[in-house]
Motif scaffolding. Structure first.
Motif, mmCIF file in Angstrom:
data_model
loop_
_atom_site.group_PDB
_atom_site.id
_atom_site.type_symbol
_atom_site.label_atom_id
_atom_site.label_comp_id
_atom_site.label_asym_id
_atom_site.label_seq_id
_atom_site.Cartn_x
_atom_site.Cartn_y
_atom_site.Cartn_z
ATOM 1 N N VAL A 57 0.839 -1.190 0.000
ATOM 2 C CA VAL A 57 0.000 0.000 0.000
ATOM 3 C C VAL A 57 0.880 1.247 0.000
ATOM 4 O O VAL A 57 1.755 1.400 0.842
ATOM 5 C CB VAL A 57 -0.925 0.026 1.237
ATOM 6 C CG1 VAL A 57 -1.727 1.312 1.296
ATOM 7 C CG2 VAL A 57 -1.834 -1.183 1.231
ATOM 8 N N LYS A 58 0.645 2.108 -0.956
ATOM 9 C CA LYS A 58 1.342 3.389 -1.020
ATOM 10 C C LYS A 58 0.533 4.399 -0.224
ATOM 11 O O LYS A 58 -0.665 4.535 -0.423
ATOM 12 C CB LYS A 58 1.489 3.868 -2.469
ATOM 13 C CG LYS A 58 2.296 2.949 -3.334
ATOM 14 C CD LYS A 58 3.739 2.962 -2.941
ATOM 15 C CE LYS A 58 4.542 2.088 -3.891
ATOM 16 N NZ LYS A 58 5.896 1.890 -3.485
ATOM 17 N N MET A 59 1.199 5.088 0.655
ATOM 18 C CA MET A 59 0.499 6.059 1.489
ATOM 19 C C MET A 59 0.898 7.470 1.073
ATOM 20 O O MET A 59 1.823 7.661 0.307
ATOM 21 C CB MET A 59 0.839 5.818 2.952
ATOM 22 C CG MET A 59 0.356 4.458 3.432
ATOM 23 S SD MET A 59 0.655 4.174 5.161
ATOM 24 C CE MET A 59 -0.446 5.385 5.873
ATOM 25 N N GLY A 60 0.209 8.436 1.599
ATOM 26 C CA GLY A 60 0.553 9.823 1.346
ATOM 27 C C GLY A 60 0.432 10.181 -0.114
ATOM 28 O O GLY A 60 -0.573 9.920 -0.746
ATOM 29 N N CYS A 61 1.482 10.766 -0.655
ATOM 30 C CA CYS A 61 1.447 11.233 -2.040
ATOM 31 C C CYS A 61 1.800 10.106 -3.002
ATOM 32 O O CYS A 61 2.064 10.345 -4.162
ATOM 33 C CB CYS A 61 2.382 12.415 -2.228
ATOM 34 S SG CYS A 61 4.116 12.052 -1.902
#
Length: 95
Positions: A57-61
């Motif tokens: 999972v990529k978080m933030g931007c």
């Protein structure tokens, strides 16, 4: 796991871990290890291997996939993203 399809249970558990944001992954793995429904499976080498799965999972931007999340992102300044003008989807400070 309860119906005896260990391979399928391990595959689904791996997908679950990959889809869990990194800051919550340790808790999710601990819950799986202590789940009575997975008790027999938790004693196998396959379960140990699946528990080494990292979050995808990529978080933030979009650049933060570590347990530190946005806090350790090199693109973060305060609660805003240095790339906010370049990325309309920046989510720094919104989670």
């Amino acid at each position: 796991a309860l119906v005896g399809d260990d391979a399928r249970a391990l595959k689904m558990l791996k997908y679950c871990f990959e889809g869990t944001p990194a800051p919550w992954l340790d808790t999710t793995k601990a819950n799986a290890k202590s789940c009575p429904d997975l008790n027999a499976l938790a004693k196998t080498d396959g379960f140990v291997k699946v528990c080494a799965t990292q979050s995808k999972v990529k978080m933030g931007c979009g650049g933060c996939s570590t347990k530190a999340g946005c806090g350790g992102c090199s693109k973060k300044t305060g609660t805003t993203c240095k790339d906010k003008d370049k990325k309309a989807t920046c989510q720094h400070g919104k989670h």
